[in-house]
Design an enzyme around this catalytic site. Structure first.
Site, PDB file in Angstrom:
ATOM      1  N   TYR A  87       0.188  -3.022 -32.455  1.00  0.00           N
ATOM      2  CA  TYR A  87      -0.065  -4.749 -32.991  1.00  0.00           C
ATOM      3  C   TYR A  87       1.285  -5.568 -32.257  1.00  0.00           C
ATOM      4  O   TYR A  87       1.564  -6.654 -32.735  1.00  0.00           O
ATOM      5  CB  TYR A  87      -0.051  -5.067 -34.440  1.00  0.00           C
ATOM      6  CG  TYR A  87      -1.428  -4.628 -34.971  1.00  0.00           C
ATOM      7  CD1 TYR A  87      -2.398  -5.407 -34.292  1.00  0.00           C
ATOM      8  CD2 TYR A  87      -1.430  -3.694 -35.994  1.00  0.00           C
ATOM      9  CE1 TYR A  87      -3.742  -5.123 -34.983  1.00  0.00           C
ATOM     10  CE2 TYR A  87      -3.052  -3.602 -36.386  1.00  0.00           C
ATOM     11  CZ  TYR A  87      -3.875  -4.404 -35.768  1.00  0.00           C
ATOM     12  OH  TYR A  87      -5.274  -4.134 -36.381  1.00  0.00           O
TER      13      TYR A  87
ATOM     14  N   LYS B 146     -10.598   0.323 -40.804  1.00  0.00           N
ATOM     15  CA  LYS B 146      -9.337   0.074 -41.284  1.00  0.00           C
ATOM     16  C   LYS B 146      -9.068   0.581 -42.615  1.00  0.00           C
ATOM     17  O   LYS B 146     -10.309   1.111 -43.405  1.00  0.00           O
ATOM     18  CB  LYS B 146      -9.285  -1.580 -41.338  1.00  0.00           C
ATOM     19  CG  LYS B 146      -8.912  -2.192 -40.054  1.00  0.00           C
ATOM     20  CD  LYS B 146      -8.563  -3.743 -40.022  1.00  0.00           C
ATOM     21  CE  LYS B 146      -8.445  -4.021 -38.505  1.00  0.00           C
ATOM     22  NZ  LYS B 146      -7.944  -5.692 -38.659  1.00  0.00           N
TER      23      LYS B 146
ATOM     24  N   GLU C 162      -5.620   0.393 -25.472  1.00  0.00           N
ATOM     25  CA  GLU C 162      -5.543   0.869 -26.982  1.00  0.00           C
ATOM     26  C   GLU C 162      -6.332   2.262 -26.838  1.00  0.00           C
ATOM     27  O   GLU C 162      -6.035   3.125 -27.819  1.00  0.00           O
ATOM     28  CB  GLU C 162      -6.674  -0.304 -27.613  1.00  0.00           C
ATOM     29  CG  GLU C 162      -5.828  -1.479 -27.729  1.00  0.00           C
ATOM     30  CD  GLU C 162      -6.880  -2.669 -28.426  1.00  0.00           C
ATOM     31  OE1 GLU C 162      -7.719  -2.223 -28.865  1.00  0.00           O
ATOM     32  OE2 GLU C 162      -5.998  -3.702 -28.806  1.00  0.00           O
TER      33      GLU C 162
ATOM     34  N   ASN D 139      -9.715  -6.607 -43.329  1.00  0.00           N
ATOM     35  CA  ASN D 139     -11.072  -7.085 -42.844  1.00  0.00           C
ATOM     36  C   ASN D 139     -11.994  -5.897 -41.883  1.00  0.00           C
ATOM     37  O   ASN D 139     -12.552  -5.926 -41.232  1.00  0.00           O
ATOM     38  CB  ASN D 139     -10.949  -8.276 -41.796  1.00  0.00           C
ATOM     39  CG  ASN D 139     -10.144  -7.733 -40.643  1.00  0.00           C
ATOM     40  OD1 ASN D 139      -9.699  -6.880 -40.479  1.00  0.00           O
ATOM     41  ND2 ASN D 139      -9.745  -8.959 -39.742  1.00  0.00           N
TER      42      ASN D 139
ATOM     43  N   HIS E  39     -11.337  -3.204 -36.703  1.00  0.00           N
ATOM     44  CA  HIS E  39     -10.723  -3.673 -35.391  1.00  0.00           C
ATOM     45  C   HIS E  39     -11.508  -3.582 -34.362  1.00  0.00           C
ATOM     46  O   HIS E  39     -12.227  -2.415 -34.159  1.00  0.00           O
ATOM     47  CB  HIS E  39      -9.478  -3.185 -34.994  1.00  0.00           C
ATOM     48  CG  HIS E  39      -8.783  -3.198 -33.751  1.00  0.00           C
ATOM     49  ND1 HIS E  39      -8.146  -4.398 -33.470  1.00  0.00           N
ATOM     50  CD2 HIS E  39      -9.036  -2.459 -32.703  1.00  0.00           C
ATOM     51  CE1 HIS E  39      -7.858  -4.373 -32.172  1.00  0.00           C
ATOM     52  NE2 HIS E  39      -8.111  -3.128 -31.730  1.00  0.00           N
TER      53      HIS E  39
HETATM   54  P1  RTP Z   1      -8.575  -7.157 -34.629  1.00  0.00           P
HETATM   55  O1  RTP Z   1      -7.387  -7.350 -33.414  1.00  0.00           O
HETATM   56  O2  RTP Z   1      -8.086  -6.714 -35.794  1.00  0.00           O
HETATM   57  O3  RTP Z   1      -9.609  -6.492 -34.092  1.00  0.00           O
HETATM   58  O4  RTP Z   1      -8.935  -8.438 -35.263  1.00  0.00           O
HETATM   59  P2  RTP Z   1      -8.842  -9.929 -34.458  1.00  0.00           P
HETATM   60  O5  RTP Z   1      -8.627  -9.649 -33.053  1.00  0.00           O
HETATM   61  O6  RTP Z   1     -10.297 -10.656 -34.996  1.00  0.00           O
HETATM   62  O7  RTP Z   1      -7.731 -10.579 -34.997  1.00  0.00           O
HETATM   63  P3  RTP Z   1      -6.078 -11.016 -34.591  1.00  0.00           P
HETATM   64  O8  RTP Z   1      -5.861 -12.293 -34.438  1.00  0.00           O
HETATM   65  O9  RTP Z   1      -5.937  -9.894 -33.506  1.00  0.00           O
HETATM   66  O10 RTP Z   1      -5.460 -10.389 -35.795  1.00  0.00           O
HETATM   67  C1  RTP Z   1      -5.381  -8.985 -36.096  1.00  0.00           C
HETATM   68  C2  RTP Z   1      -5.381  -8.561 -37.402  1.00  0.00           C
HETATM   69  O11 RTP Z   1      -4.266  -9.158 -38.050  1.00  0.00           O
HETATM   70  C3  RTP Z   1      -4.955  -9.393 -39.528  1.00  0.00           C
HETATM   71  N1  RTP Z   1      -4.571 -10.922 -39.590  1.00  0.00           N
HETATM   72  N2  RTP Z   1      -3.979 -11.297 -40.779  1.00  0.00           N
HETATM   73  N3  RTP Z   1      -2.873 -13.121 -42.897  1.00  0.00           N
HETATM   74  C4  RTP Z   1      -3.549 -13.722 -41.777  1.00  0.00           C
HETATM   75  O12 RTP Z   1      -3.361 -14.718 -41.602  1.00  0.00           O
HETATM   76  C5  RTP Z   1      -4.089 -12.725 -40.740  1.00  0.00           C
HETATM   77  N4  RTP Z   1      -4.659 -13.184 -39.548  1.00  0.00           N
HETATM   78  C6  RTP Z   1      -4.809 -11.845 -39.085  1.00  0.00           C
HETATM   79  C7  RTP Z   1      -6.287  -9.225 -39.393  1.00  0.00           C
HETATM   80  O13 RTP Z   1      -6.431  -7.957 -40.024  1.00  0.00           O
HETATM   81  C8  RTP Z   1      -6.573  -9.274 -38.033  1.00  0.00           C
HETATM   82  O14 RTP Z   1      -7.840  -8.567 -37.892  1.00  0.00           O
HETATM   83 MG    MG Z   2      -7.010  -9.072 -32.093  1.00  0.00          MG
END
Ligand code: RTP
Ligand code: MG
Length: 140
Positions: free
Chosen positions: A51, A11, A128, A114, A117
């Site tokens: 997204y 990222k 994807e 973070n 991804h």
């Molecule tokens: P990713 O899709 O990026 O691998 O991450 P993940 O599954 O662990 O998390 P996900 O729930 O799919 O959320 C996608 C990305 O959105 C951002 N995020 N921001 N501000 C917030 O509360 C929040 N929550 C999620 C993060 O960049 C997350 O990786």
């Molecule tokens: Mg995710």
């Protein structure tokens, strides 16, 4: 366990701090092989499409702004049980909750910035990968 593929993004917070190699090293040390890689500047439309499942979430607009704030490195990773293996080395979404030794615990700046991804299922990995790569760009 089968050899499978997953999709990864390094990222903008990580590319900005010149951590492309450091993050990739952690992926490789977890026995994931980079079989496709390119550095791109995501457009707003690309990020919104990628997204789309999060479109109704409160953090959606911020997330799109962040993901287009600088270059990212999109990658296809191959390895035994690649989706799970990658999620494990990435760690929890929130770096404060991520295990010691994970990419996010080591490098992430915040729950949003973070660093990495990784696809969350084989089905989403295929979607994807196809979103960013042609099959002839992937050399397994
Ligand atoms: P990713 O899709 O990026 O691998 O991450 P993940 O599954 O662990 O998390 P996900 O729930 O799919 O959320 C996608 C990305 O959105 C951002 N995020 N921001 N501000 C917030 O509360 C929040 N929550 C999620 C993060 O960049 C997350 O990786
Ligand atoms: Mg995710």
């Amino acid at each position: 366990m089968a050899v499978t593929r997953t999709f990864s993004i390094i990222k903008p917070d990580a590319t900005r701090r010149n951590l492309t190699g450091a993050v990739t090293k952690m992926l490789e040390e977890a026995d994931l092989r980079v079989i496709a890689s390119k550095r791109i500047q995501m457009t707003k439309e690309q990020a919104e499409g990628f997204y789309a499942v999060h479109a109704e979430r409160p953090f959606f607009n911020d997330l799109v702004a962040f993901m287009t704030s600088g270059p990212v490195v999109v990658q296809v990773l191959e390895g035994e049980d690649a989706v799970l293996r990658n999620r494990k080395i990435m760690g929890a979404t929130n770096p404060k909750e991520a295990d010691e030794g994970t990419i996010r615990r080591t490098y992430a700046e915040s729950i949003e910035a973070n660093s990495a991804h990784g696809s969350d299922s084989d089905e989403n990995a295929a979607i994807e990968i196809a979103y960013f790569f042609n099959e002839d760009e992937i050399v397994g």
